[in-house]
Design a protein around this motif. Structure first.
Motif, PDB file in Angstrom:
ATOM      1  N   VAL A  87      -3.960 132.939  41.089  1.00 15.41           N
ATOM      2  CA  VAL A  87      -4.256 134.364  41.139  1.00 15.41           C
ATOM      3  C   VAL A  87      -5.595 134.911  40.268  1.00 15.41           C
ATOM      4  CG1 VAL A  87      -2.740 135.421  39.540  1.00 15.41           C
ATOM      5  CG2 VAL A  87      -3.168 136.411  41.771  1.00 15.41           C
ATOM      6  N   LEU A  88      -5.838 134.147  39.063  1.00 14.69           N
ATOM      7  CA  LEU A  88      -6.730 134.640  38.102  1.00 14.69           C
ATOM      8  C   LEU A  88      -8.229 134.991  38.411  1.00 14.69           C
ATOM      9  CD1 LEU A  88      -5.815 132.409  35.052  1.00 14.69           C
ATOM     10  CD2 LEU A  88      -4.982 134.737  35.496  1.00 14.69           C
ATOM     11  N   PRO A  89      -8.830 134.226  39.339  1.00 14.60           N
ATOM     12  CA  PRO A  89     -10.160 134.528  39.958  1.00 14.60           C
ATOM     13  C   PRO A  89     -10.086 135.819  40.682  1.00 14.60           C
ATOM     14  CG  PRO A  89      -9.682 132.356  40.061  1.00 14.60           C
ATOM     15  CD  PRO A  89      -8.451 132.749  39.958  1.00 14.60           C
ATOM     16  N   GLY A  90      -9.202 136.033  41.634  1.00 12.03           N
ATOM     17  CA  GLY A  90      -9.020 137.247  42.508  1.00 12.03           C
ATOM     18  C   GLY A  90      -8.747 138.481  41.807  1.00 12.03           C
ATOM     19  N   LEU A  91      -7.969 138.235  40.594  1.00 13.08           N
ATOM     20  CA  LEU A  91      -7.604 139.492  39.903  1.00 13.08           C
ATOM     21  C   LEU A  91      -8.867 139.848  38.919  1.00 13.08           C
ATOM     22  CD1 LEU A  91      -4.090 138.739  38.533  1.00 13.08           C
ATOM     23  CD2 LEU A  91      -4.800 140.655  40.059  1.00 13.08           C
TER      24      LEU A  91
END
Length: 310
Positions: free
Chosen positions: A145-149
């Motif tokens: 989820v890190l890149p999207g966040l």
């Protein structure tokens, strides 16, 4: 005459868009229907619940089903809904990005599990426990989820009023700043490099073990071919990262066929790899395949009995 030509062009564009959307929806429904059979088999057979290998596999299948559903929805929305509220679009793009990253990370985890099973069989049951498998899945979702966040936070900082706007729901339209481009390059490089290194290392170690082993060579060779298939699946998934470069290349070399080539590229990089997942484990695995065949056979018998009673 000009108005007639414009009308014909509009009709051609509508027909092409309709055909492509129908193909994408049929493709997506087919993939999710096939994967749904494997999910049903897993949950109806408790023998798989305590095996980390099958838990990781079914996690990959469910993740791919979610990814296909969101991806197909975004593809249809790009034609049918031209003014999507940005908060809703951000959620869909976040899920699409997250599930795509999850596929890569899960492939790496499954390759490591096969490496431990073949190269360190005495420690396999100690290292690969059910509890640790679920912890790994939680980490995969957390890291994925890190890149999207990061994209969402950058968008909030650059344009705080984006909540009130609407847009065509594609990542290239929404995340079109130089900051997003640089962040995407770094994130893509990190993810793909790590996963590629893991696949190459595990494949080489399994290959060495298979050559040294005097017994149980068949399982080692099967693990070796499984990791190779993971590599092929990874390569297809990685093609989606260079879609922007392919789009520029198509625009210069084949401007007339650019839209068709991009559509084929979408099918190849986003949907086709999700067909490989059930083939790699579900069909090739004798235990899983026998359980699936037994469940399907029982369902067919029940349907036949009910039809004869009626």
């Amino acid at each position: 005459m000009n108005s007639t030509m414009l009308q014909y062009n509009a009709q051609d564009r509508f027909r092409d868009a309709l055909i492509r959307n129908v193909i994408v929806v049929i493709f997506g429904l087919t993939i999710n229907s096939i994967n749904g059979v494997f999910v049903f088999t897993f949950f109806r057979s408790s023998v798989f619940y305590n095996d980390p290998r099958y838990i990781l596999y079914i996690h990959l299948v469910i993740n791919d089903m979610l990814m296909v559903f969101v991806s197909v929805s975004l593809s249809v929305m790009a034609y049918a809904w031209r003014n999507v509220p940005i908060p809703f679009c951000v959620i869909l793009l976040l899920i699409a990005s997250k599930t795509h990253k999850n596929t890569l990370l899960t492939l790496a985890g499954m390759s490591i599990e096969r490496y431990i099973a073949i190269c360190k069989p005495l420690h396999h049951h100690q290292i690969c426990t059910v509890r640790r498998t679920y912890i790994l899945i939680s980490l995969i979702w957390s890291v994925g989820v890190l890149p999207g966040l990061a994209d969402f936070i950058l968008l909030s900082v650059i344009d705080p009023s984006f909540y009130t706007k609407g847009t065509i729901c594609t990542a290239s339209r929404l995340y079109n700043t130089p900051y997003h481009e640089e962040l995407s390059k770094y994130m893509t490089g990190i993810y793909t490099s790590v996963v590629c290194l893991i696949l190459i290392y595990t494949y080489c170690q399994v290959l060495i073990t298979a050559r040294r082993a005097s017994s149980d060579k068949s399982s080692a060779k099967k693990a070796q071919s499984t990791i190779l298939l993971h590599g092929a699946q990874l390569l297809l998934c990685m093609l989606s990262y260079i879609t922007g470069y392919l789009e520029l290349m198509y625009a210069q070399l084949l401007p007339a066929d650019r839209s068709i080539l991009l559509f084929c590229n979408y099918l190849l990089t986003n949907l086709l790899p999700r067909l490989l997942t059930p083939l790699i484990y579900g069909v090739r695995d004798k235990v899983f395949y026998s359980h699936m065949k037994g469940i399907v056979a029982r369902k067919l018998v029940i349907v036949k009995v009910e039809s004869t009673k009626q």
